[in-house]
Each structure stands twice: as structure tokens, then as C-alpha cells.
Write a protein that holds these residues in place. Structure first.
Motif, short mmCIF file in Angstrom:
data_model
loop_
_atom_site.label_atom_id
_atom_site.label_comp_id
_atom_site.label_asym_id
_atom_site.label_seq_id
_atom_site.Cartn_x
_atom_site.Cartn_y
_atom_site.Cartn_z
N ARG A 1 0.84 -1.19 0.00
CA ARG A 1 0.00 0.00 0.00
C ARG A 1 0.88 1.24 0.00
O ARG A 1 2.08 1.16 0.25
CB ARG A 1 -0.94 0.00 1.20
CG ARG A 1 -0.26 0.15 2.53
CD ARG A 1 -1.25 0.22 3.68
NE ARG A 1 -0.56 0.33 4.94
CZ ARG A 1 -0.07 1.45 5.46
NH1 ARG A 1 -0.22 2.58 4.82
NH2 ARG A 1 0.55 1.45 6.61
N ILE A 2 0.27 2.37 -0.27
CA ILE A 2 1.00 3.64 -0.31
C ILE A 2 0.86 4.34 1.03
O ILE A 2 -0.20 4.32 1.65
CB ILE A 2 0.44 4.53 -1.43
CG1 ILE A 2 0.73 3.89 -2.78
CG2 ILE A 2 1.02 5.93 -1.37
CD1 ILE A 2 0.10 4.58 -3.94
N SER A 3 1.94 4.94 1.48
CA SER A 3 1.93 5.72 2.72
C SER A 3 2.46 7.12 2.41
O SER A 3 3.45 7.29 1.71
CB SER A 3 2.82 5.06 3.77
OG SER A 3 2.96 5.91 4.88
N ARG B 1 -5.88 9.64 4.21
CA ARG B 1 -6.36 8.26 4.38
C ARG B 1 -5.51 7.26 3.59
O ARG B 1 -5.88 6.10 3.46
CB ARG B 1 -7.82 8.16 3.92
CG ARG B 1 -8.79 8.96 4.77
CD ARG B 1 -10.24 8.68 4.41
NE ARG B 1 -10.56 9.01 3.03
CZ ARG B 1 -11.04 10.17 2.59
NH1 ARG B 1 -11.26 11.14 3.45
NH2 ARG B 1 -11.31 10.37 1.32
N ASN B 2 -4.36 7.74 3.07
CA ASN B 2 -3.46 6.90 2.27
C ASN B 2 -4.17 6.27 1.08
O ASN B 2 -3.87 5.15 0.68
CB ASN B 2 -2.78 5.83 3.12
CG ASN B 2 -1.79 6.40 4.08
OD1 ASN B 2 -1.07 7.34 3.76
ND2 ASN B 2 -1.76 5.87 5.28
N ILE C 1 9.30 13.02 -5.58
CA ILE C 1 8.14 12.22 -5.16
C ILE C 1 8.51 11.21 -4.07
O ILE C 1 7.71 10.92 -3.19
CB ILE C 1 7.47 11.54 -6.37
CG1 ILE C 1 6.06 11.10 -6.01
CG2 ILE C 1 8.31 10.40 -6.91
CD1 ILE C 1 5.16 10.88 -7.18
N SER C 2 9.73 10.71 -4.10
CA SER C 2 10.15 9.74 -3.08
C SER C 2 10.28 10.37 -1.69
O SER C 2 10.35 9.67 -0.70
CB SER C 2 11.49 9.10 -3.47
OG SER C 2 12.51 10.07 -3.49
N GLU C 3 10.27 11.71 -1.64
CA GLU C 3 10.35 12.41 -0.36
C GLU C 3 8.98 12.61 0.29
O GLU C 3 8.91 13.01 1.45
CB GLU C 3 11.02 13.77 -0.55
CG GLU C 3 12.46 13.68 -1.00
CD GLU C 3 13.07 15.04 -1.25
OE1 GLU C 3 13.41 15.72 -0.26
OE2 GLU C 3 13.18 15.43 -2.43
N ILE C 4 7.90 12.31 -0.45
CA ILE C 4 6.57 12.51 0.12
C ILE C 4 5.75 11.23 0.24
O ILE C 4 4.70 11.22 0.87
CB ILE C 4 5.75 13.56 -0.68
CG1 ILE C 4 5.48 13.10 -2.11
CG2 ILE C 4 6.44 14.91 -0.63
CD1 ILE C 4 4.47 13.93 -2.85
N MET C 5 6.20 10.16 -0.38
CA MET C 5 5.43 8.91 -0.32
C MET C 5 6.35 7.71 -0.35
O MET C 5 7.51 7.82 -0.73
CB MET C 5 4.43 8.83 -1.47
CG MET C 5 5.07 8.74 -2.83
SD MET C 5 3.90 8.56 -4.19
CE MET C 5 3.45 6.84 -4.02
#
Length: 69
Positions: A2-4, A38-39, A58-62
């Protein structure tokens, strides 16, 4: 998996920003902010707007998180 978006929320804390500030700076809706909270999946364009506004990658926010089964 899942994405966080925990990284995004930590970045906002570090920059002393509120979610409302992010919405205004990135020109995205509060609905999109709620989805991020809510991810949930959001459009890639939303993520790019956030990255442009925060001047980050983008790798710094998710991140993708494995779910233990």
C-alpha cells in the motif's frame, strides 16, 4: 502493498505548514488532501503539484509499504 504519505506529513511538520497551507500552495483541493490523509490513491498530477510546491522529489513525500500477511 500500500501507499503511505507519512513522509509528506512529516515534511509539513518540519516546515511548520498545515494541510490547508499545502492545499493553497499546491493549488489542490481539500478533497485531495483528505484522500492523502487516508493513504488513498490520488492522481499523479496531484502528487506532481505537491512536489513542485514543496520543491521535492516524489520519493520524499510517499513510499510503498509491504503489508504483512
Amino acid at each position: 502493498m500500500r501507499i503511505s504519505y507519512k513522509k509528506l506529513w512529516k515534511m509539513l511538520i518540519d516546515r511548520e505548514m498545515k494541510k490547508k497551507d499545502l492545499a493553497e500552495l499546491a493549488e489542490i483541493s481539500t478533497t485531495s488532501i483528505a484522500k492523502l490523509g487516508r493513504n488513498e490513491n490520488v492522481n499523479t498530477d496531484i502528487l506532481l503539484k505537491i512536489c513542485r510546491a514543496l520543491k521535492c522529489d516524489i520519493s520524499e513525500i510517499m513510499e510503498i509499504v509491504r503489508i504483512e500477511e
